[in-house]
Design a protein around this motif. Structure first.
Motif, PDB file in Angstrom:
ATOM      1  N   PRO A  61      17.133 -14.345  -9.084  1.00 37.44           N
ATOM      2  CA  PRO A  61      16.414 -13.083  -8.874  1.00 37.44           C
ATOM      3  C   PRO A  61      14.906 -13.274  -8.798  1.00 37.44           C
ATOM      4  O   PRO A  61      14.343 -14.222  -9.361  1.00 37.44           O
ATOM      5  CB  PRO A  61      16.796 -12.257 -10.120  1.00 37.44           C
ATOM      6  N   ALA A  62      14.262 -12.352  -8.112  1.00 38.67           N
ATOM      7  CA  ALA A  62      12.807 -12.416  -7.989  1.00 38.67           C
ATOM      8  C   ALA A  62      12.133 -12.395  -9.351  1.00 38.67           C
ATOM      9  O   ALA A  62      11.136 -13.089  -9.570  1.00 38.67           O
ATOM     10  CB  ALA A  62      12.319 -11.247  -7.133  1.00 38.67           C
ATOM     11  N   ALA A  63      12.652 -11.617 -10.291  1.00 41.99           N
ATOM     12  CA  ALA A  63      12.021 -11.487 -11.606  1.00 41.99           C
ATOM     13  C   ALA A  63      11.979 -12.811 -12.354  1.00 41.99           C
ATOM     14  O   ALA A  63      11.118 -13.020 -13.214  1.00 41.99           O
ATOM     15  CB  ALA A  63      12.765 -10.443 -12.436  1.00 41.99           C
ATOM     16  N   VAL A  64      12.892 -13.721 -12.048  1.00 37.77           N
ATOM     17  CA  VAL A  64      12.880 -15.037 -12.684  1.00 37.77           C
ATOM     18  C   VAL A  64      11.697 -15.859 -12.176  1.00 37.77           C
ATOM     19  O   VAL A  64      11.185 -16.732 -12.889  1.00 37.77           O
ATOM     20  CB  VAL A  64      14.212 -15.768 -12.408  1.00 37.77           C
ATOM     21  N   ASN A  65      11.244 -15.573 -10.977  1.00 33.12           N
ATOM     22  CA  ASN A  65      10.223 -16.391 -10.330  1.00 33.12           C
ATOM     23  C   ASN A  65       8.810 -15.832 -10.449  1.00 33.12           C
ATOM     24  O   ASN A  65       7.860 -16.599 -10.570  1.00 33.12           O
ATOM     25  CB  ASN A  65      10.575 -16.564  -8.847  1.00 33.12           C
ATOM     26  N   PHE A  66       8.653 -14.513 -10.394  1.00 35.10           N
ATOM     27  CA  PHE A  66       7.290 -13.967 -10.428  1.00 35.10           C
ATOM     28  C   PHE A  66       7.299 -12.551 -10.960  1.00 35.10           C
ATOM     29  O   PHE A  66       8.316 -11.847 -10.933  1.00 35.10           O
ATOM     30  CB  PHE A  66       6.648 -14.009  -9.037  1.00 35.10           C
ATOM     31  N   SER A  67       6.128 -12.150 -11.492  1.00 33.77           N
ATOM     32  CA  SER A  67       5.912 -10.805 -11.998  1.00 33.77           C
ATOM     33  C   SER A  67       4.595 -10.285 -11.439  1.00 33.77           C
ATOM     34  O   SER A  67       3.967 -10.931 -10.597  1.00 33.77           O
ATOM     35  CB  SER A  67       5.865 -10.819 -13.534  1.00 33.77           C
ATOM     36  N   MET A  68       4.134  -9.120 -11.917  1.00 33.79           N
ATOM     37  CA  MET A  68       2.848  -8.599 -11.472  1.00 33.79           C
ATOM     38  C   MET A  68       1.694  -9.492 -11.915  1.00 33.79           C
ATOM     39  O   MET A  68       0.633  -9.492 -11.297  1.00 33.79           O
ATOM     40  CB  MET A  68       2.621  -7.184 -12.025  1.00 33.79           C
ATOM     41  N   LEU A  69       1.910 -10.276 -12.987  1.00 29.76           N
ATOM     42  CA  LEU A  69       0.816 -11.036 -13.584  1.00 29.76           C
ATOM     43  C   LEU A  69       0.879 -12.529 -13.326  1.00 29.76           C
ATOM     44  O   LEU A  69      -0.128 -13.221 -13.489  1.00 29.76           O
ATOM     45  CB  LEU A  69       0.780 -10.783 -15.097  1.00 29.76           C
ATOM     46  N   ALA A 107       1.348  -8.747  -5.778  1.00 29.86           N
ATOM     47  CA  ALA A 107       0.894  -7.462  -5.253  1.00 29.86           C
ATOM     48  C   ALA A 107       2.078  -6.545  -4.946  1.00 29.86           C
ATOM     49  O   ALA A 107       2.052  -5.346  -5.257  1.00 29.86           O
ATOM     50  CB  ALA A 107       0.055  -7.677  -4.002  1.00 29.86           C
ATOM     51  N   LEU A 108       3.122  -7.103  -4.345  1.00 33.80           N
ATOM     52  CA  LEU A 108       4.277  -6.274  -4.009  1.00 33.80           C
ATOM     53  C   LEU A 108       5.085  -5.917  -5.251  1.00 33.80           C
ATOM     54  O   LEU A 108       5.751  -4.875  -5.278  1.00 33.80           O
ATOM     55  CB  LEU A 108       5.146  -6.997  -2.980  1.00 33.80           C
ATOM     56  N   ARG A 109       5.022  -6.759  -6.274  1.00 34.84           N
ATOM     57  CA  ARG A 109       5.602  -6.383  -7.567  1.00 34.84           C
ATOM     58  C   ARG A 109       4.892  -5.151  -8.115  1.00 34.84           C
ATOM     59  O   ARG A 109       5.520  -4.262  -8.720  1.00 34.84           O
ATOM     60  CB  ARG A 109       5.459  -7.522  -8.566  1.00 34.84           C
ATOM     61  N   ALA A 110       3.565  -5.099  -7.925  1.00 31.84           N
ATOM     62  CA  ALA A 110       2.774  -3.978  -8.435  1.00 31.84           C
ATOM     63  C   ALA A 110       2.914  -2.725  -7.571  1.00 31.84           C
ATOM     64  O   ALA A 110       2.589  -1.624  -8.023  1.00 31.84           O
ATOM     65  CB  ALA A 110       1.302  -4.374  -8.523  1.00 31.84           C
ATOM     66  N   HIS A 111       3.393  -2.886  -6.342  1.00 31.95           N
ATOM     67  CA  HIS A 111       3.444  -1.770  -5.392  1.00 31.95           C
ATOM     68  C   HIS A 111       4.254  -0.599  -5.943  1.00 31.95           C
ATOM     69  O   HIS A 111       3.791   0.554  -5.943  1.00 31.95           O
ATOM     70  CB  HIS A 111       4.048  -2.259  -4.077  1.00 31.95           C
ATOM     71  N   ARG A 112       5.461  -0.871  -6.447  1.00 31.24           N
ATOM     72  CA  ARG A 112       6.315   0.203  -6.958  1.00 31.24           C
ATOM     73  C   ARG A 112       5.683   0.859  -8.179  1.00 31.24           C
ATOM     74  O   ARG A 112       5.712   2.083  -8.336  1.00 31.24           O
ATOM     75  CB  ARG A 112       7.690  -0.363  -7.312  1.00 31.24           C
ATOM     76  N   PHE A 113       5.076   0.043  -9.056  1.00 31.10           N
ATOM     77  CA  PHE A 113       4.443   0.587 -10.258  1.00 31.10           C
ATOM     78  C   PHE A 113       3.293   1.520  -9.896  1.00 31.10           C
ATOM     79  O   PHE A 113       3.164   2.630 -10.428  1.00 31.10           O
ATOM     80  CB  PHE A 113       3.949  -0.563 -11.134  1.00 31.10           C
ATOM     81  N   LEU A 114       2.437   1.089  -8.981  1.00 33.73           N
ATOM     82  CA  LEU A 114       1.270   1.892  -8.628  1.00 33.73           C
ATOM     83  C   LEU A 114       1.662   3.155  -7.864  1.00 33.73           C
ATOM     84  O   LEU A 114       1.002   4.195  -8.000  1.00 33.73           O
ATOM     85  CB  LEU A 114       0.299   1.055  -7.798  1.00 33.73           C
ATOM     86  N   ARG A 115       2.723   3.091  -7.089  1.00 38.10           N
ATOM     87  CA  ARG A 115       3.158   4.287  -6.352  1.00 38.10           C
ATOM     88  C   ARG A 115       3.662   5.363  -7.306  1.00 38.10           C
ATOM     89  O   ARG A 115       3.681   6.551  -6.965  1.00 38.10           O
ATOM     90  CB  ARG A 115       4.257   3.934  -5.355  1.00 38.10           C
ATOM     91  N   ALA A 116       4.104   4.935  -8.493  1.00 35.87           N
ATOM     92  CA  ALA A 116       4.594   5.902  -9.475  1.00 35.87           C
ATOM     93  C   ALA A 116       3.461   6.620 -10.201  1.00 35.87           C
ATOM     94  O   ALA A 116       3.693   7.644 -10.863  1.00 35.87           O
ATOM     95  CB  ALA A 116       5.493   5.190 -10.491  1.00 35.87           C
ATOM     96  N   LEU A 117       2.230   6.115 -10.095  1.00 36.51           N
ATOM     97  CA  LEU A 117       1.097   6.759 -10.746  1.00 36.51           C
ATOM     98  C   LEU A 117       0.731   8.055 -10.009  1.00 36.51           C
ATOM     99  O   LEU A 117       0.968   8.183  -8.810  1.00 36.51           O
ATOM    100  CB  LEU A 117      -0.112   5.826 -10.751  1.00 36.51           C
TER     101      LEU A 117
END
Length: 676
Positions: free
Chosen positions: A544-552, A401-411
């Protein structure tokens, strides 16, 4: 695993053996095998049995200034040589200890090199001699879970300490002229002379998170010692708390060159270290990735198939992982027991669990954890678990969800507003699957107007600020929960790279691990968590966080590391929480019990709560207008505590003598300080 209790005189008054024994006896469920209490003096004059056991007067020569009590669950070295309270070989040190030390052999060899002779095989003696040799500097050298009290007579110094991630609890309070401490609040209050008033900040934090984070407790006068911390008391100086381990200092470590291999080997080493026991040992197996990894590595390390335990919920398919667990059992070849749970079984567990939690606690999975712990205890004394894997490797939905936070705020705002409007027409349903997805989407969109830390706090919340203010309209609400999350991000770095450290530092010790300790130790079952091995945690956080989890997806690195170890059907399976469907049951089979417990009369006893707001929540939930399941369960647990444990504590806190009228003063053990 054990229970500890004690008291130190801060003003020269003699410690009372009735208080120490009352506190110790209240912990018998944590240590059913044996127990002992001891009083220690401050000078060479012996204290005779029967002297000074009840009077409140300045201590003369020979009066005891500290009392230590211990209840033991025998795990390693079952002989009397490992009994506690334990005295150091050199005489200048006493220890009571609740925990397991996984690097005891290495430290024992080092201490033998300093000329120390050991009398037992227990890790307790290693902890004792390490503290005697290095003082508080020994604490960061311990790889294990623990809560301890170490008394050094020559320095008149008491050290209380907890492990770095908070697996074992420790509470303390000023009780008259004493510093009292214990593994549980229910034992602590039995010291006597302890006023108990509701802490309004703790109530706010409970309504926010569903648990009360350290150093708060539900009582203003009682504190939780935070994880990775120690308290030092040297009368007449005031006791002081300090941290001995700072997770933020470990975040800049260089990552391993081959992460998958390094993670796999570190987890295997952590599992092997946790297999030592002189009593039956097994594991929990939920069907998820973390517990399956632990069991698979146990199977690799041991010839004998381990005993494993899981829960099934036949009536609710989404919550039920038993089919996957059975498939795993067939592949790994464990000796497995499956415990079926329905609403009736859950309801029967409620009094046992909620009466032993000591504080309001809204994590409903404690009920299921208790059911499984009770089943395992019929065969085992020690069980390994997958606890900590989600926090360390990014498995929870909050990470995605927090991975998606930045993406959704850009919409564009119009797009998110349209999405929110469309979701508003979808009926609120309980449970997982599509209903759970809708509920999570609504929460995610609600947090888009907030900064990153505030969005994380909102995702963690059982009751948001508006809901809390509606429930307690006349009580100031400082949004303390949000402040605690923001403080963690300042410590660990803002943004997604700090999220796992925030989860490890805030909800892990006071929600997940508190649940595990209290439910397992209510059945005298020791639970060990390989995913919380310090080397593994620090290695995972170096990546890094990206190595461990993504939005999906979550646990991406861990899944790659466990290829060839964990069966493919587990690696491919989606994350499912260890959940109990109380949202379903509160409007069905548990509705009558809810009405009985969450009554207007009980709510009015809890300062500031408006009963009509609670009734509105229940009506909305029953009509499916809002999913209030978590909040309603929080109110249920709060009212249960108000009706039960709180009244028990208030009766116990007045006078220790009432607790132990039948205990003779001759039962206490007194020693001269020159002897210890």
């Amino acid at each position: 695993m054990c229970g500890i209790a004690g008291a130190l005189s801060l003003d020269g008054s003699p410690v009372r053996h009735t208080s120490i024994r009352a506190m110790t006896q209240a912990l018998i469920h944590r240590g059913p095998d044996e127990g002992s209490a001891i009083l220690l003096g401050a000078d060479p004059c012996a204290v005779r049995p029967g002297c000074g056991t009840g009077e409140r007067r300045p201590a003369g020569p020979g009066f005891p200034i500290i009392g230590l009590g211990h209840r033991r669950l025998k795990v390693i070295d079952l002989s009397g040589a490992a009994a506690q309270p334990m005295r150091g070989a050199g005489g200048d040190g006493w220890l009571i200890y609740n925990g397991e030390l996984y690097n005891a052999d290495e430290l024992r060899r080092e201490l033998r090199g300093r000329g120390i002779l050991f009398r037992s095989r227990s890790d307790t003696e290693v902890v004792l001699e390490a503290l005697g040799a290095w003082g508080a500097a020994a604490l960061p050298r311990f790889n294990g879970m623990f809560a301890l009290a170490f008394w050094q007579p020559s320095q008149r110094r008491l050290i209380l300490a907890r492990d770095r991630f908070g697996e074992k609890p420790l509470y303390y309070a000023r009780a008259g002229g004493f510093l009292a401490f214990a593994s549980e609040i229910g034992a602590l209050v039995r010291h006597g002379d302890l006023p108990l008033t509701l802490d309004p900040e703790a109530v706010e934090l409970y309504l926010t998170f569903g648990f009360i984070p350290a150093p708060w407790t539900i009582y203003r006068e009682v504190r939780k010692l935070p994880h990775a911390s120690y308290l030092e008391a040297r009368p007449p100086q005031e006791p002081a708390v300090a941290r001995y381990y700072r997770l933020e200092d470990r975040l800049g470590a260089p990552p391993p060159p081959r992460p998958e291999e390094a993670i796999r080997e570190a987890l295997y080493a952590a599992v092997r270290r946790r297999l030592e026991a002189d009593v039956p040992l097994g594991a929990f197996l939920s069907g998820g990735l973390d517990s399956t990894a632990v069991v698979a590595l146990m199977r690799r390390a041991r010839v004998v198939p381990p005993r494993t335990y899981s829960m099934s919920i036949p009536d609710l398919g989404y919550f039920d992982e038993s089919r996957r667990a059975r498939r795993t059992v067939a592949i790994l070849g464990t000796l497995h027991r499956e415990v079926a749970v329905d609403a009736a079984r859950l309801q029967s567990e409620i009094p046992f669990v909620l009466d032993r939690l000591d504080e309001p606690f809204a994590d409903s999975s404690a009920l299921a954890a208790s059911v499984i712990a009770g089943a395992a205890r019929r065969d085992l004394t020690v069980a390994l678990s997958g606890d900590g894997g989600d926090e360390v490797f990014g498995g929870y939905r909050v990470y995605r969800a927090l991975r998606a936070h930045r993406f959704l705020r850009a919409l564009p705002a119009a797009a998110t507003s349209l999405l929110s409007s469309l979701l508003a027409f979808v009926p609120s349903r309980h449970g997982g699957g599509p209903a759970g997805a809708v509920r999570r989407a609504r929460r995610l969109l609600a947090g888009l107007s907030s900064d990153f830390a505030a969005a994380h706090a909102l995702w963690m919340s059982v009751c948001g600020a508006n809901a809390r203010r509606a429930l307690r309209p006349g009580v100031p609400d400082g949004d303390l929960g949000r402040s605690l999350v923001e403080d963690r991000y300042r410590r660990f770095g803002g943004g997604i790279e700090g999220t796992r450290a925030v989860e490890i530092d805030l909800p892990l010790p006071d929600d997940m691990l508190a649940k595990v300790d209290r439910t397992s130790m209510s059945h005298a079952l020791e639970v060990r968590a390989p995913f919380l091995d310090p080397a593994l945690v620090e290695m995972a956080l170096s990546l890094p966080a990206a190595v461990n989890f993504s939005m999906l997806s979550g646990k991406r690195l861990l899944r790659r590391a466990l290829r060839g170890v964990v069966p493919p059907h587990v690696l491919r399976a989606p994350k499912r929480g260890f959940e109990v469907p109380v949202g379903h049951w509160l409007t069905g089979p548990l509705a009558a019990l809810y009405r009985e417990v969450v009554s207007g009369a009980v709510l009015q006893e809890i300062a500031g709560i408006e009963p009509r707001a609670a009734e509105t929540w229940f009506s909305e939930h029953r009509a499916r207008r809002e999913d209030r399941g978590s909040a309603l369960w929080g109110l249920f647990a709060l009212c249960w505590w108000q009706r039960g444990p709180r009244r028990v504590h208030e009766r116990a806190a007045g006078s220790a003598e009432r607790q132990l009228r039948a205990v003779s003063s001759s039962e206490a053990t007194f020693l001269r300080s020159s002897e210890g």
